[in-house]
Each structure stands twice: as C-alpha cells, then as structure tokens.
Design an enzyme around this catalytic site. Structure first.
Site, short mmCIF file in Angstrom:
data_model
loop_
_atom_site.label_atom_id
_atom_site.label_comp_id
_atom_site.label_asym_id
_atom_site.label_seq_id
_atom_site.Cartn_x
_atom_site.Cartn_y
_atom_site.Cartn_z
N PHE A 1 1.80 12.62 9.38
CA PHE A 1 1.23 12.11 8.13
C PHE A 1 0.00 11.22 8.35
CE2 PHE A 1 4.83 9.21 9.19
CZ PHE A 1 4.16 7.99 9.28
N ARG B 1 10.06 -7.65 3.59
CA ARG B 1 10.56 -6.28 3.82
C ARG B 1 11.70 -5.97 2.84
NH1 ARG B 1 7.56 -2.63 6.90
NH2 ARG B 1 9.45 -1.41 6.82
N THR C 1 10.78 2.55 2.76
CA THR C 1 9.49 3.27 2.79
C THR C 1 9.44 4.35 1.72
OG1 THR C 1 9.46 2.90 5.17
CG2 THR C 1 7.92 4.55 4.30
N ARG D 1 9.03 -1.21 -4.27
CA ARG D 1 8.83 0.24 -4.13
C ARG D 1 9.69 1.03 -5.11
NH1 ARG D 1 8.23 0.16 2.49
NH2 ARG D 1 5.94 0.31 2.55
N ASN E 1 3.25 4.28 -1.65
CA ASN E 1 4.40 3.41 -1.87
C ASN E 1 4.03 1.96 -2.13
OD1 ASN E 1 3.66 2.82 0.72
ND2 ASN E 1 5.59 3.40 1.68
N GLU F 1 -1.54 -8.65 12.59
CA GLU F 1 -2.11 -8.06 11.37
C GLU F 1 -2.90 -9.10 10.57
OE1 GLU F 1 1.34 -4.58 10.97
OE2 GLU F 1 1.26 -6.16 9.44
P1 IDP Z 1 6.58 1.06 6.25
O1 IDP Z 1 5.30 0.95 5.43
O2 IDP Z 1 7.80 1.01 5.38
O3 IDP Z 1 6.63 0.11 7.41
P2 IDP Z 1 5.95 3.14 8.20
O4 IDP Z 1 6.96 4.07 8.80
O5 IDP Z 1 5.40 2.06 9.06
O6 IDP Z 1 6.60 2.55 6.86
O7 IDP Z 1 4.78 4.07 7.67
C1 IDP Z 1 3.52 3.52 7.30
C2 IDP Z 1 3.08 4.16 6.01
O8 IDP Z 1 2.83 5.55 6.24
C3 IDP Z 1 4.13 4.16 4.88
O9 IDP Z 1 4.20 2.94 4.17
C4 IDP Z 1 3.64 5.30 4.02
O10 IDP Z 1 2.51 4.94 3.22
C5 IDP Z 1 3.20 6.30 5.09
N1 IDP Z 1 4.31 7.21 5.46
C6 IDP Z 1 5.39 6.92 6.21
N2 IDP Z 1 6.20 7.99 6.37
C7 IDP Z 1 5.60 9.00 5.69
C8 IDP Z 1 5.95 10.38 5.47
O11 IDP Z 1 6.97 10.88 5.93
N3 IDP Z 1 5.06 11.10 4.70
C9 IDP Z 1 3.90 10.57 4.20
N4 IDP Z 1 3.54 9.28 4.39
C10 IDP Z 1 4.38 8.50 5.11
MG MG Z 2 5.44 -0.02 9.11
#
Ligand code: IDP
Ligand code: MG
Length: 138
Positions: free
Chosen positions: A57, A85, A91, A102, A112, A126
C-alpha cells in the site's frame, strides 16, 4: 506526562472536520502544544513513512498523504502515546471501537483520518521531523 505526534490526514481536512477531531483530543485531556497546517511533499511523506516502503500500500499511501493539506500536531498528557492510540482506534475503522476517532470519522483503512506515534521513541523522532523546539509551547 509525555508527548506524542499526530497528523490529521487529508480525508479529514477535505471534509472540514479538524475541529471535531481536536475536540475529542481535548476532551481526553491531551493538550495540543504545537499545531500547523501544511502540504506534505512527496519526499517528506516518503521519509515519514519509510518504515512502510516495502508494503503493497506504500505508493497509494504517499499519493493520499500528499493529496491535500494535513495538520501536524504535538499532543501532551499523561501517557500521551498510548492514550492517543487508544482514542484513535484501530487502523481499519471496521475494527475500531465505538467512540474512537477512526470509528467516528475514517472512510476506510487508508483514509483513516489520523496518525499517532506508536512508541515514545518514535514520537520523539516524528516530532523532530516536523517541529523546531521553539514551535512547541508546552
Ligand atoms: P497506523 O496508522 O494505525 O499506525 P500503520 O500500519 O502504521 O497503521 O499504517 C500506516 C498507514 O498506512 C495507515 O494509517 C493507513 O493510512 C495506511 N494503511 C495501513 N494498512 C493499509 C492497508 O492494508 N491498505 C491501505 N492502506 C493502509
Ligand atoms: Mg503506524
């Protein structure tokens, strides 16, 4: 007390719901001690999400994160990283608890609405990536 880094993402700025998200942040006793509205460059977005560069992604994520303005923030409070969190929710909004940002606002797993640091160490990295010390007023 600690600090976390937050982004209100393009899907939320486009829908003009940044105030609604900030309301939830503040109701949970997190204080917005730094905040600015910016447009991420491709380079900056790729640097920020470098940890995901091998994910399927990744390219879509960069396109989305550069598709409109974002609000970058520093939040301060008791256990800020963990607390944010929790109030963000999972997510994928389909898996997010009721009342989380979310669950309330996210459109799908990509769009999201918010980012929050996943550890105290990453929060420090960050925050530095986006803010000069004098821009943070705790
Ligand atoms: P987080 O934001 O909850 O920490 P992460 O796994 O770090 O989640 O992923 C970063 C961002 O990448 C997510 O917030 C979302 O915008 C995007 N993302 C994560 N998993 C997917 C997926 O399976 N499909 C499309 N976008 C994704
Ligand atoms: Mg993350």
């Amino acid at each position: 007390m600690n600090r976390t880094f937050s982004i209100i993402k393009p899907d939320a700025t486009k829908r003009n719901i940044t105030g609604a998200i900030n309301k939830i942040i503040e109701e949970n006793n997190l204080v917005i001690i730094a905040q600015k509205r910016i447009k991420l460059s491709k380079d900056k977005a790729e640097g920020f999400y470098a940890i995901h560069k091998d994910k399927s992604f990744f390219n879509d994520l960069i396109e989305y994160m550069t598709s409109g303005p974002v609000i970058v923030q520093v939040l301060e409070g008791e256990n800020a990283v963990e607390k944010y969190r929790r109030i963000m929710g999972a997510t994928n909004p389909e898996n997010a608890e009721d009342g989380t940002i979310r669950k309330l606002f996210a459109l799908n797993v990509q769009e999201n609405s918010v980012h929050g640091s996943d550890s105290v160490e990453n929060a420090q990295v960050e925050i530095k990536f986006f803010f000069k010390p004098e821009e943070i007023v705790g």
